[in-house]
Design a protein around this motif. Sequence first.
Motif, PDB file in Angstrom:
ATOM      1  N   ARG A   1      32.723 -16.780   3.668  1.00 33.10           N
ATOM      2  CA  ARG A   1      33.306 -16.112   2.563  1.00 33.10           C
ATOM      3  C   ARG A   1      32.337 -16.330   1.476  1.00 33.10           C
ATOM      4  NH1 ARG A   1      37.962 -13.843   1.337  1.00 33.10           N
ATOM      5  NH2 ARG A   1      38.985 -14.697   3.259  1.00 33.10           N
TER       6      ARG A   1
ATOM      7  N   ASP B   1      34.754 -13.935  -2.594  1.00 30.06           N
ATOM      8  CA  ASP B   1      36.089 -13.423  -1.899  1.00 30.06           C
ATOM      9  C   ASP B   1      35.707 -12.153  -0.862  1.00 30.06           C
ATOM     10  OD1 ASP B   1      37.690 -15.150  -3.164  1.00 30.06           O
ATOM     11  OD2 ASP B   1      37.581 -13.868  -5.040  1.00 30.06           O
ATOM     12  N   LYS B   2      34.514 -12.108  -0.351  1.00 32.56           N
ATOM     13  CA  LYS B   2      34.282 -11.148   0.808  1.00 32.56           C
ATOM     14  C   LYS B   2      33.808 -11.961   2.119  1.00 32.56           C
ATOM     15  CE  LYS B   2      31.630  -6.776   0.982  1.00 32.56           C
ATOM     16  NZ  LYS B   2      30.647  -6.105   0.383  1.00 32.56           N
TER      17      LYS B   2
ATOM     18  N   SER C   1      28.182  -6.715   8.145  1.00 27.19           N
ATOM     19  CA  SER C   1      29.382  -5.932   8.285  1.00 27.19           C
ATOM     20  C   SER C   1      30.268  -6.254   9.388  1.00 27.19           C
ATOM     21  CB  SER C   1      29.095  -4.445   8.258  1.00 27.19           C
ATOM     22  OG  SER C   1      28.146  -4.000   7.338  1.00 27.19           O
TER      23      SER C   1
END
Length: 91
Positions: A29, A32-33, A59
Motif C-alpha cells: 500500500r 492509499d493505493k 497493476s
Amino acid sequence: MDRITQRYLDSFCERINAAQNTPAKPYERINDKLIGQVGNYHISGAYGGVSLHQMSNESGGARDVFSCGHITKRDLYNRMRAYLVACETRA
C-alpha cells in the motif's frame, strides 16, 4: 502421505520468494493505493484448485508459472518442490 494444506503451500511460496530474492508480499500500500510487487510469487485459488502465480506488473497482472491452470494441492506441491530445488541450485 501427509495432507498438503494451504499453509504448507504458502510456506513453500515464501521459500521460493527468498531463493529468487523477490518481494515477500504480492501488494504494497502506497498513498492509499495497492501497488503490485513485480516478481512476487503467490498462490492463486479458483475452480477448486490452486496455482503458482508470479506478479508481472504493478497493476496486478500475473502469470501462471507452470502454465497448467488450477490443479490439486498435491500436484502443485510436487511442481513447487522441483521448482524450489532448481532455484536453490542456480543460486
